[in-house]
Motif scaffolding. Structure first.
Motif, mmCIF file in Angstrom:
data_model
loop_
_atom_site.group_PDB
_atom_site.id
_atom_site.type_symbol
_atom_site.label_atom_id
_atom_site.label_comp_id
_atom_site.label_asym_id
_atom_site.label_seq_id
_atom_site.Cartn_x
_atom_site.Cartn_y
_atom_site.Cartn_z
ATOM 1 N N ILE A 109 0.907 -1.286 0.008
ATOM 2 C CA ILE A 109 0.024 -0.073 -0.073
ATOM 3 C C ILE A 109 0.917 1.368 -0.023
ATOM 4 N N PRO B 56 0.807 4.943 0.948
ATOM 5 C CA PRO B 56 -0.160 5.983 1.783
ATOM 6 C C PRO B 56 0.001 7.069 1.143
ATOM 7 N N GLU B 57 -1.319 8.001 1.411
ATOM 8 C CA GLU B 57 -1.375 9.431 0.744
ATOM 9 C C GLU B 57 -0.240 10.143 1.438
ATOM 10 N N GLN C 240 5.356 8.224 -2.057
ATOM 11 C CA GLN C 240 5.573 7.787 -3.222
ATOM 12 C C GLN C 240 6.690 6.532 -3.070
ATOM 13 N N GLU D 278 0.933 7.412 -7.051
ATOM 14 C CA GLU D 278 -0.412 7.403 -6.643
ATOM 15 C C GLU D 278 -0.730 6.689 -5.566
ATOM 16 N N ALA D 279 -1.251 7.009 -4.603
ATOM 17 C CA ALA D 279 -1.616 6.147 -3.448
ATOM 18 C C ALA D 279 -2.633 5.212 -3.737
ATOM 19 N N GLY D 280 -2.593 3.977 -3.040
ATOM 20 C CA GLY D 280 -3.423 2.723 -3.126
ATOM 21 C C GLY D 280 -2.758 1.495 -3.016
ATOM 22 N N LEU D 281 -3.640 0.591 -3.414
ATOM 23 C CA LEU D 281 -3.039 -0.993 -3.184
ATOM 24 C C LEU D 281 -2.216 -1.227 -4.722
ATOM 25 N N LYS D 282 -1.025 -1.743 -4.424
ATOM 26 C CA LYS D 282 -0.350 -2.061 -5.702
ATOM 27 C C LYS D 282 0.452 -3.630 -5.407
#
Length: 313
Positions: free
Chosen positions: A26, A28-29, A32, A48-52
């Protein structure tokens, strides 16, 4: 056989779970990430924030801050162009614009702070060395009219040709040409504090104290002059009021004396014998006052008057 199959199934399930767990990550906001494989970057940075997802076990995720960061340098002693030694305390805002290059050239934020210290401090030193003290301490929009209330006419008032704000902008422009190669974007540079060194500071304080004393003496002198002017005006007005009152009192007293004399004249002209008698009594009153001894003849009018008064009792 069944137990072995169950054990194998459990091992496979755990292996799949660990693989899935290590394969997803993940961002986080405000962060990077750069994915590395055996220490070498793989692919483009993840912004971009999110699940990768990444390749489990062999790939590692390194996170970098995407927000604006603050650099706060240590105060440095720098000589100006007019040979005045000052302490400069600077601050700047920056951010990681290229995390991949930042990872390759710098590595972490601690080293970035040290790198910025060398770049910004060196640039500031170069520009301060080329400018006089007045350019460092006064802003670019400074004008003599701003200080017209406190600057005396005898003082030398010279506006800056560059000014602190423009020098800060020059520092930013010069340093910004260097930082992109490290994946750093420099947003602004500011002079947080400018101060004299100790020896110069004491002289400046002495000058400030003497200047304040001079201004205080001028204020006191002006106040004393104003005080004398007010007291003089008060005394003059008091004398005018007193003189007018005395004149009016004299006029009133004169009119009263004239009126009294007129009444006395009218009364005495109607009874002259009574007037002569009253004046004699007033004369006797003045003569017989105190411890006066009086010798009278037997035919004296006063003696006869006193005998009649005595017999009348």
């Amino acid at each position: 056989m069944t137990k072995i199959l169950r054990l194998v199934a459990v091992v496979l399930l755990v292996a799949v779970g660990v693989t899935v767990w290590d394969g997803f990550f993940i961002v986080p906001e405000g962060k990077q990430a750069v994915i590395t494989q055996f220490g070498a970057p793989v692919g483009e940075p993840v912004r971009e924030a999110g699940l990768k997802f990444k390749t489990p076990f062999i790939q590692v995720v390194q996170y970098f801050d995407k927000r604006v960061l603050i650099w706060d340098g240590d105060p440095n002693q720098i000589p100006t162009n007019d040979k005045t030694f000052i302490y400069m305390d600077n601050t700047a805002r920056w951010r990681i614009s290229d995390p991949l290059r930042f990872l390759q050239a710098v590595g972490n934020e601690r080293r970035a702070a040290s790198l910025l210290n060398d770049i910004i401090a060196g640039t500031v030193r170069d520009l301060v060395n080329k400018n006089n003290l007045i350019e460092i301490i006064r802003s670019s929009d400074w004008s003599p009219d701003y200080m017209v209330a406190s600057v005396q006419s005898r003082d030398m008032v010279v506006p800056p040709t560059v000014g602190r704000d423009k020098i800060s902008q020059m520092v930013l422009e010069a340093a910004s040409r260097i930082t992109p190669q490290y994946g750093i974007e420099l947003l602004d540079v500011m002079f947080k504090r400018v101060n004299y060194i100790e020896s110069v500071r004491l002289k400046v304080y002495d000058r400030m104290i003497s200047e304040r004393k001079r201004i205080a003496a001028e204020k006191r002198s002006t106040g004393e002059g104003r005080k004398a002017e007010i007291l003089g005006r008060v005394d003059r007005e008091l004398q005018e009021i007193t003189s007018t009152a005395r004149r009016e009192a004299t006029e009133i007293r004169g009119r009263a004396d004239a009126e009294a004399a007129k009444i006395y004249g009218q009364a005495y002209s109607g009874h002259p014998e009574f007037y002569a008698f009253l004046k004699s009594l007033e004369s006797y009153k003045q003569i017989l006052s105190g411890n006066t001894s009086l010798v009278l003849s037997t035919d004296a009018d006063l003696l006869k008057y006193l005998q009649r008064q005595h017999l009348g009792k």
